[in-house]
Design a protein around this motif. Structure first.
Motif, PDB file in Angstrom:
ATOM      1  N   MET A   1       0.860  -1.193   0.000  1.00 41.86           N
ATOM      2  CA  MET A   1       0.000   0.000   0.000  1.00 41.86           C
ATOM      3  C   MET A   1       0.884   1.227   0.000  1.00 41.86           C
ATOM      4  N   ARG A   2       0.575   2.118  -0.898  1.00 40.56           N
ATOM      5  CA  ARG A   2       1.392   3.314  -1.031  1.00 40.56           C
ATOM      6  C   ARG A   2       1.080   4.283   0.092  1.00 40.56           C
ATOM      7  N   GLY A   3       2.135   4.743   0.764  1.00 45.70           N
ATOM      8  CA  GLY A   3       1.935   5.631   1.875  1.00 45.70           C
ATOM      9  C   GLY A   3       2.107   7.089   1.533  1.00 45.70           C
ATOM     10  N   ARG A   4       3.035   7.432   0.665  1.00 46.97           N
ATOM     11  CA  ARG A   4       3.239   8.830   0.345  1.00 46.97           C
ATOM     12  C   ARG A   4       2.318   9.227  -0.783  1.00 46.97           C
ATOM     13  N   LYS A   5       2.054  10.562  -0.921  1.00 43.16           N
ATOM     14  CA  LYS A   5       1.064  11.005  -1.902  1.00 43.16           C
ATOM     15  C   LYS A   5       1.587  12.211  -2.683  1.00 43.16           C
ATOM     16  N   ALA A   6       2.834  12.155  -3.084  1.00 40.90           N
ATOM     17  CA  ALA A   6       3.366  13.260  -3.870  1.00 40.90           C
ATOM     18  C   ALA A   6       2.581  13.380  -5.161  1.00 40.90           C
ATOM     19  N   TYR A   7       2.099  14.580  -5.430  1.00 42.02           N
ATOM     20  CA  TYR A   7       1.244  14.772  -6.610  1.00 42.02           C
ATOM     21  C   TYR A   7       2.103  15.126  -7.815  1.00 42.02           C
ATOM     22  N   VAL A   8       2.048  14.294  -8.847  1.00 43.21           N
ATOM     23  CA  VAL A   8       2.834  14.522 -10.057  1.00 43.21           C
ATOM     24  C   VAL A   8       1.913  15.063 -11.138  1.00 43.21           C
ATOM     25  N   ALA A   9       2.154  16.274 -11.600  1.00 41.87           N
ATOM     26  CA  ALA A   9       1.278  16.901 -12.584  1.00 41.87           C
ATOM     27  C   ALA A   9       1.412  16.221 -13.936  1.00 41.87           C
ATOM     28  N   LEU A  10       0.374  16.313 -14.741  1.00 44.13           N
ATOM     29  CA  LEU A  10       0.394  15.690 -16.051  1.00 44.13           C
ATOM     30  C   LEU A  10       1.516  16.236 -16.922  1.00 44.13           C
ATOM     31  N   CYS A  11       1.877  17.467 -16.683  1.00 39.14           N
ATOM     32  CA  CYS A  11       2.939  18.041 -17.500  1.00 39.14           C
ATOM     33  C   CYS A  11       4.256  17.334 -17.280  1.00 39.14           C
ATOM     34  N   ALA A  12       4.409  16.663 -16.148  1.00 36.65           N
ATOM     35  CA  ALA A  12       5.650  15.928 -15.882  1.00 36.65           C
ATOM     36  C   ALA A  12       5.821  14.807 -16.880  1.00 36.65           C
ATOM     37  N   ILE A  13       4.711  14.239 -17.362  1.00 31.36           N
ATOM     38  CA  ILE A  13       4.790  13.168 -18.335  1.00 31.36           C
ATOM     39  C   ILE A  13       5.378  13.699 -19.631  1.00 31.36           C
ATOM     40  N   VAL A  14       4.925  14.903 -20.032  1.00 30.73           N
ATOM     41  CA  VAL A  14       5.438  15.506 -21.249  1.00 30.73           C
ATOM     42  C   VAL A  14       6.897  15.879 -21.091  1.00 30.73           C
ATOM     43  N   ALA A  15       7.232  16.413 -19.907  1.00 29.45           N
ATOM     44  CA  ALA A  15       8.602  16.857 -19.665  1.00 29.45           C
ATOM     45  C   ALA A  15       9.573  15.699 -19.705  1.00 29.45           C
ATOM     46  N   CYS A  16       9.081  14.504 -19.394  1.00 29.54           N
ATOM     47  CA  CYS A  16       9.953  13.335 -19.333  1.00 29.54           C
ATOM     48  C   CYS A  16       9.997  12.582 -20.657  1.00 29.54           C
ATOM     49  N   ALA A  17       9.442  13.182 -21.719  1.00 29.93           N
ATOM     50  CA  ALA A  17       9.315  12.465 -22.987  1.00 29.93           C
ATOM     51  C   ALA A  17      10.649  11.978 -23.530  1.00 29.93           C
ATOM     52  N   ALA A  18      11.708  12.735 -23.239  1.00 30.88           N
ATOM     53  CA  ALA A  18      13.008  12.372 -23.771  1.00 30.88           C
ATOM     54  C   ALA A  18      13.768  11.410 -22.878  1.00 30.88           C
ATOM     55  N   THR A 366     -15.549  12.738  -3.050  1.00 33.37           N
ATOM     56  CA  THR A 366     -14.509  12.826  -4.079  1.00 33.37           C
ATOM     57  C   THR A 366     -13.425  13.810  -3.655  1.00 33.37           C
ATOM     58  N   PRO A 367     -12.184  13.362  -3.536  1.00 37.38           N
ATOM     59  CA  PRO A 367     -11.099  14.283  -3.167  1.00 37.38           C
ATOM     60  C   PRO A 367     -10.945  15.401  -4.194  1.00 37.38           C
ATOM     61  N   SER A 368     -10.555  16.556  -3.729  1.00 35.54           N
ATOM     62  CA  SER A 368     -10.450  17.715  -4.616  1.00 35.54           C
ATOM     63  C   SER A 368      -9.356  17.566  -5.658  1.00 35.54           C
ATOM     64  N   ASN A 369      -8.379  16.687  -5.437  1.00 35.90           N
ATOM     65  CA  ASN A 369      -7.355  16.516  -6.466  1.00 35.90           C
ATOM     66  C   ASN A 369      -7.937  15.870  -7.729  1.00 35.90           C
ATOM     67  N   ASP A 374      -5.759  22.739 -11.283  1.00 36.63           N
ATOM     68  CA  ASP A 374      -4.389  23.088 -10.890  1.00 36.63           C
ATOM     69  C   ASP A 374      -4.120  22.641  -9.450  1.00 36.63           C
ATOM     70  N   TRP A 375      -4.532  21.408  -9.135  1.00 38.22           N
ATOM     71  CA  TRP A 375      -4.438  20.918  -7.765  1.00 38.22           C
ATOM     72  C   TRP A 375      -3.006  20.942  -7.231  1.00 38.22           C
ATOM     73  N   SER A 376      -2.034  20.595  -8.051  1.00 37.18           N
ATOM     74  CA  SER A 376      -0.650  20.550  -7.577  1.00 37.18           C
ATOM     75  C   SER A 376      -0.238  21.899  -6.979  1.00 37.18           C
ATOM     76  N   GLU A 377      -0.572  22.979  -7.678  1.00 39.65           N
ATOM     77  CA  GLU A 377      -0.259  24.321  -7.186  1.00 39.65           C
ATOM     78  C   GLU A 377      -1.072  24.652  -5.941  1.00 39.65           C
ATOM     79  N   LYS A 378      -2.357  24.326  -5.970  1.00 37.96           N
ATOM     80  CA  LYS A 378      -3.228  24.606  -4.828  1.00 37.96           C
ATOM     81  C   LYS A 378      -2.800  23.804  -3.601  1.00 37.96           C
ATOM     82  N   SER A 379      -2.371  22.578  -3.821  1.00 39.44           N
ATOM     83  CA  SER A 379      -1.922  21.732  -2.713  1.00 39.44           C
ATOM     84  C   SER A 379      -0.707  22.330  -2.028  1.00 39.44           C
ATOM     85  N   ASP A 380       0.228  22.835  -2.829  1.00 41.72           N
ATOM     86  CA  ASP A 380       1.419  23.478  -2.257  1.00 41.72           C
ATOM     87  C   ASP A 380       1.030  24.696  -1.424  1.00 41.72           C
ATOM     88  N   LYS A 381       0.083  25.471  -1.927  1.00 38.57           N
ATOM     89  CA  LYS A 381      -0.353  26.664  -1.190  1.00 38.57           C
ATOM     90  C   LYS A 381      -1.091  26.278   0.094  1.00 38.57           C
TER      91      LYS A 381
END
Length: 407
Positions: A1-18, A366-369, A374-381
């Motif tokens: 069971m995953r314990g940590r919940k670091a939120y990875v934005a969809l843009c990270a998938i694009v950024a990792c394309a290479a 339903t969780p707000s994420n 823009d949950w990743s930004e809102k979560s940080d705030k």
């Protein structure tokens, strides 16, 4: 069971394309067997248990061979990179569907081909956490809700009756005050900088949420009920009856310096091994509410949208989520199939019962994420706002601390 919940934005998938994932060769059909890659986030003993199950599946197959890839703490990075380079594992553990949905195969058509009672075999709350925007992307395999842990010895020392499943927050605060005055321990512990994903359960329990159905936060995250929820924890800390901790409260509970804390089932094995005299009950409810609600940390197994072997991947997913496999993972994951919970009498075990009670009464939230774009930004705030509220050096009023979140 995953314990940590670091939120990875969809843009990270694009950024990792290479990027490429070390050790990934893609599915193939060498040696007469179709190779299926299966990625897990687990480590150590849990991986050993999973490998045993994979070996069992492989020994039963003439045409499929599954290779387990244990990513551990690098799971998000490697999954993102794999999706970005079209080299994702065929099957993978999953929880963060809002971030990864574009790289996952919708499973609804596969589920529809099963027995009509297939979905009913799982606790209904779990489907909400394994779906996104009306599509099912994961089959549930494990979960934890949260519950209230309490130290039996400290309650006895303070001359108090132990908590019950119908406790209110006022009763908790009253008990915390007595414990803090009659023992060397604080009555209650909570995180100074709580995970925003987790903390929303207190708002749900008080009849509100961070956001509405459209993902709008203004007027919700800062509503009167929400502010009351934040303030309650600050008041307990200010009075000296509670302590805001850097961690989740487990360490303080283990050392006997706090009598109560709210957490998932992850703490059970540690407390048992150390011989802590503890009990577990439902999260307290607010006095004007009929019940309390918990967030879920839910894990599922998903299929890559780009896998060339969908039929074989689905066959393995069916094996991984069947009753036998569910039983085999007891101890590392709470069972998600009702018939396994019944046959193994899981709910009759006092340490497990509250987690299932909270599961049943938390359906429909339903969780707000899943809703805030823009949950990743809102979560940080939100994290920064919580620190302002609960750091003793600031104790900022909740409405003021939330100003940046609602801009």
């Amino acid at each position: 069971m995953r314990g940590r919940k670091a939120y990875v934005a969809l843009c990270a998938i694009v950024a990792c394309a290479a990027m490429t994932v070390s050790g990934c060769g893609g599915s193939n059909e060498a040696g007469g067997k179709t190779k299926i890659r299966f990625a897990t986030w687990d480590q150590a003993e849990d991986v050993d248990r999973q490998q045993s199950l994979v070996d069992k599946f492989n020994s039963s197959q003439d045409k499929i061979e599954v290779n387990l890839e244990a990513y551990g703490n690098d799971f998000d990075t490697k999954i993102s990179a794999g999706m970005g380079s079209n080299d994702a594992p065929d099957v993978m553990y999953m929880w963060n569907y809002p971030s990864y949905a574009k790289g996952l195969e919708p499973l609804d058509t596969y589920i529809q081909k099963q027995d009509t009672n297939y979905k009913k075999g799982f606790y209904p709350t779990l489907w909400n956490y394994n779906s996104y925007q009306g599509k099912t992307y994961g089959i549930p395999v494990g979960f934890t809700t949260h519950a209230l842990y309490y130290n039996k010895d400290l309650f006895k020392k303070a001359g108090l009756k132990e908590p019950t499943n119908d406790w209110t927050w006022k009763q908790l605060q009253d008990a915390a005050r007595v414990i803090s005055s009659k023992t060397d321990a604080k009555g209650f512990a909570f995180q100074m900088k709580p995970d925003p994903y987790d903390f929303e359960m207190y708002l749900w329990s008080n009849g509100t949420a961070y956001s509405d159905d459209r993902g709008n936060m203004k007027g919700n995250v800062d509503s009167a009920k929400a502010l009351q929820s934040y303030q309650m924890f600050q008041d307990m800390e200010k009075s000296g009856d509670a302590v805001a901790t850097e961690g989740n409260g487990t360490d303080e509970f283990r050392s006997g310096t706090v009598a109560m804390f709210v957490y998932g089932s992850w703490a059970l094995s540690t407390l048992d091994k150390e011989g802590i005299h503890y009990g577990v009950v439902n999260i307290p409810r607010f006095e004007d509410q009929a019940k309390s609600v918990s967030i879920l940390s839910s894990s599922g197994v998903s299929m890559s949208k780009t896998t060339k072997h969908k039929a074989e991947a689905w066959k393995f997913i069916q094996f991984w989520t069947n009753a036998e496999s569910n039983k085999a993972r007891i101890g590392s994951e709470l069972p998600v199939l009702t018939k396994v919970v019944d046959s193994e009498k899981i709910e009759k075990k006092p340490e497990y019962k509250p987690f299932y009670a909270m599961l049943k009464q938390s359906d429909g939230f339903t969780p707000s994420n899943f809703r805030v774009p823009d949950w990743s930004e809102k979560s940080d705030k939100l994290s920064l706002a919580f620190e302002k509220m609960y750091n003793p050096s600031t104790y900022e009023k909740p409405a003021s601390a939330l100003a940046s979140v609602t801009k």
